[in-house]
Design a protein around this motif. Sequence first.
Motif, PDB file in Angstrom:
ATOM      1  N   ALA A  83       0.626  25.052  32.534  1.00 19.24           N
ATOM      2  CA  ALA A  83       1.148  23.708  32.270  1.00 19.24           C
ATOM      3  C   ALA A  83       2.651  23.694  32.028  1.00 19.24           C
ATOM      4  O   ALA A  83       3.340  22.755  32.438  1.00 19.24           O
ATOM      5  CB  ALA A  83       0.420  23.107  31.065  1.00 19.24           C
ATOM      6  N   ASN A  84       3.166  24.740  31.378  1.00 24.06           N
ATOM      7  CA  ASN A  84       4.558  24.698  30.913  1.00 24.06           C
ATOM      8  C   ASN A  84       5.510  25.643  31.630  1.00 24.06           C
ATOM      9  O   ASN A  84       6.728  25.424  31.577  1.00 24.06           O
ATOM     10  CB  ASN A  84       4.604  25.004  29.404  1.00 24.06           C
ATOM     11  CG  ASN A  84       3.773  24.043  28.592  1.00 24.06           C
ATOM     12  OD1 ASN A  84       3.796  22.844  28.832  1.00 24.06           O
ATOM     13  ND2 ASN A  84       3.014  24.560  27.622  1.00 24.06           N
ATOM     14  N   CYS A  85       5.006  26.693  32.259  1.00 31.39           N
ATOM     15  CA  CYS A  85       5.899  27.729  32.787  1.00 31.39           C
ATOM     16  C   CYS A  85       5.746  27.988  34.286  1.00 31.39           C
ATOM     17  O   CYS A  85       6.336  28.933  34.809  1.00 31.39           O
ATOM     18  CB  CYS A  85       5.683  29.039  32.029  1.00 31.39           C
ATOM     19  SG  CYS A  85       5.979  28.892  30.255  1.00 31.39           S
ATOM     20  N   GLY A  86       4.951  27.189  34.966  1.00 27.73           N
ATOM     21  CA  GLY A  86       4.849  27.317  36.416  1.00 27.73           C
ATOM     22  C   GLY A  86       3.972  28.451  36.905  1.00 27.73           C
ATOM     23  O   GLY A  86       4.072  28.843  38.074  1.00 27.73           O
ATOM     24  N   TRP A  87       3.120  28.991  36.051  1.00 26.13           N
ATOM     25  CA  TRP A  87       2.195  30.030  36.503  1.00 26.13           C
ATOM     26  C   TRP A  87       1.097  29.392  37.361  1.00 26.13           C
ATOM     27  O   TRP A  87       0.743  28.225  37.190  1.00 26.13           O
ATOM     28  CB  TRP A  87       1.549  30.743  35.317  1.00 26.13           C
ATOM     29  CG  TRP A  87       2.494  31.616  34.540  1.00 26.13           C
ATOM     30  CD1 TRP A  87       3.856  31.575  34.538  1.00 26.13           C
ATOM     31  CD2 TRP A  87       2.130  32.657  33.631  1.00 26.13           C
ATOM     32  NE1 TRP A  87       4.372  32.519  33.688  1.00 26.13           N
ATOM     33  CE2 TRP A  87       3.336  33.197  33.113  1.00 26.13           C
ATOM     34  CE3 TRP A  87       0.914  33.180  33.187  1.00 26.13           C
ATOM     35  CZ2 TRP A  87       3.346  34.239  32.190  1.00 26.13           C
ATOM     36  CZ3 TRP A  87       0.929  34.221  32.270  1.00 26.13           C
ATOM     37  CH2 TRP A  87       2.132  34.756  31.775  1.00 26.13           C
ATOM     38  N   ILE A  88       0.543  30.192  38.287  1.00 23.66           N
ATOM     39  CA  ILE A  88      -0.541  29.743  39.152  1.00 23.66           C
ATOM     40  C   ILE A  88      -1.672  30.761  39.065  1.00 23.66           C
ATOM     41  O   ILE A  88      -1.434  31.978  39.099  1.00 23.66           O
ATOM     42  CB  ILE A  88      -0.070  29.604  40.618  1.00 23.66           C
ATOM     43  CG1 ILE A  88       1.079  28.580  40.708  1.00 23.66           C
ATOM     44  CG2 ILE A  88      -1.223  29.197  41.524  1.00 23.66           C
ATOM     45  CD1 ILE A  88       1.725  28.522  42.082  1.00 23.66           C
ATOM     46  N   LEU A  89      -2.901  30.269  38.947  1.00 26.15           N
ATOM     47  CA  LEU A  89      -4.063  31.152  38.869  1.00 26.15           C
ATOM     48  C   LEU A  89      -4.738  31.218  40.230  1.00 26.15           C
ATOM     49  O   LEU A  89      -4.956  30.203  40.892  1.00 26.15           O
ATOM     50  CB  LEU A  89      -5.049  30.641  37.815  1.00 26.15           C
ATOM     51  CG  LEU A  89      -4.484  30.424  36.403  1.00 26.15           C
ATOM     52  CD1 LEU A  89      -5.604  29.995  35.455  1.00 26.15           C
ATOM     53  CD2 LEU A  89      -3.824  31.692  35.887  1.00 26.15           C
ATOM     54  N   GLU A  90      -5.056  32.446  40.649  1.00 25.25           N
ATOM     55  CA  GLU A  90      -5.726  32.681  41.918  1.00 25.25           C
ATOM     56  C   GLU A  90      -6.954  33.545  41.696  1.00 25.25           C
ATOM     57  O   GLU A  90      -6.980  34.374  40.790  1.00 25.25           O
ATOM     58  CB  GLU A  90      -4.798  33.435  42.897  1.00 25.25           C
ATOM     59  CG  GLU A  90      -3.872  32.582  43.687  1.00 25.25           C
ATOM     60  CD  GLU A  90      -3.100  33.406  44.733  1.00 25.25           C
ATOM     61  OE1 GLU A  90      -3.416  34.611  44.887  1.00 25.25           O
ATOM     62  OE2 GLU A  90      -2.216  32.848  45.367  1.00 25.25           O
ATOM     63  N   LYS A  91      -7.945  33.361  42.562  1.00 22.12           N
ATOM     64  CA  LYS A  91      -9.095  34.257  42.544  1.00 22.12           C
ATOM     65  C   LYS A  91      -8.945  35.240  43.698  1.00 22.12           C
ATOM     66  O   LYS A  91      -8.576  34.867  44.804  1.00 22.12           O
ATOM     67  CB  LYS A  91     -10.394  33.469  42.677  1.00 22.12           C
ATOM     68  CG  LYS A  91     -10.767  32.693  41.431  1.00 22.12           C
ATOM     69  CD  LYS A  91     -12.139  32.041  41.571  1.00 22.12           C
ATOM     70  CE  LYS A  91     -12.518  31.319  40.291  1.00 22.12           C
ATOM     71  NZ  LYS A  91     -13.842  30.647  40.405  1.00 22.12           N
ATOM     72  N   SER A  92      -9.219  36.503  43.419  1.00 22.25           N
ATOM     73  CA  SER A  92      -9.085  37.540  44.433  1.00 22.25           C
ATOM     74  C   SER A  92     -10.417  38.255  44.585  1.00 22.25           C
ATOM     75  O   SER A  92     -11.061  38.601  43.600  1.00 22.25           O
ATOM     76  CB  SER A  92      -7.998  38.547  44.029  1.00 22.25           C
ATOM     77  OG  SER A  92      -7.915  39.597  44.951  1.00 22.25           O
TER      78      SER A  92
END
Length: 235
Positions: free
Chosen positions: A186-195
């Motif tokens: 929400a605040n730092c631009g991280w993105i979650l991905e599934k691998s």
Amino acid sequence: MGREREVPKKSEKEVISYTVEQLVAVNPYNPDILSELENYVNEQVSSQTYSLDANLCLLRLYQFEPERMSTQIVARILVKALMAMPAPDFSLCLFLIPERVQMEEQFKTLTVLSHYLETGRFRQFWDEAAKSRHIVEAVPGFEQAIQAYAIHLLSLTYQKVPRSVLAEAINIEGLSLDKFLEQQVANCGWILEKSHGRGQLIVLPSNEFNHPELKKNTADSIPLEHVARIFPILG
């Protein structure tokens, strides 16, 4: 006569900070300010502020007044220095501490913790810190500062970091890690991905270290008008 304008009073914290910094600037080798500097270390701990210059000044005064040295104050200075990483503050402070003092158990422990952080051995760091809670937990904000340093180090290395690697580096797991990741997304631009087969991946924001192509080329940054001036000279 006109009414004199009242000068607003500064808060007590501002007065203490200003006074100590001025004392250090004017006469850093005056042993009479030693007690003020010790109080200022405790003020930094309670207010979660930091002044490397004041702390170095105190360590120098301890060299001239070894009988007045407080090992508790010295330990707090070193913990605050660890929290300032990646700045080299810990080494700067350690250099001013006598070897006989460095051989005390709490300082040997802090030196080991510093080595683990410098080499990115976070699992060993957190294991050792857990055995020394009485030292590090005396300074509020320690865990959060080290977590911020760990994230900084990972961001220099990874474009995508496995969840397990992040969890080990910041010493957070399970639901607590889920909540932490939500905040970062929400605040730092991280993105979650599934691998496939590797679990969750965290895509970290791009920078010139994890994406070398973003590094600014000095030649590309030369203004056009400067290049234009070269051609007549070459001709």
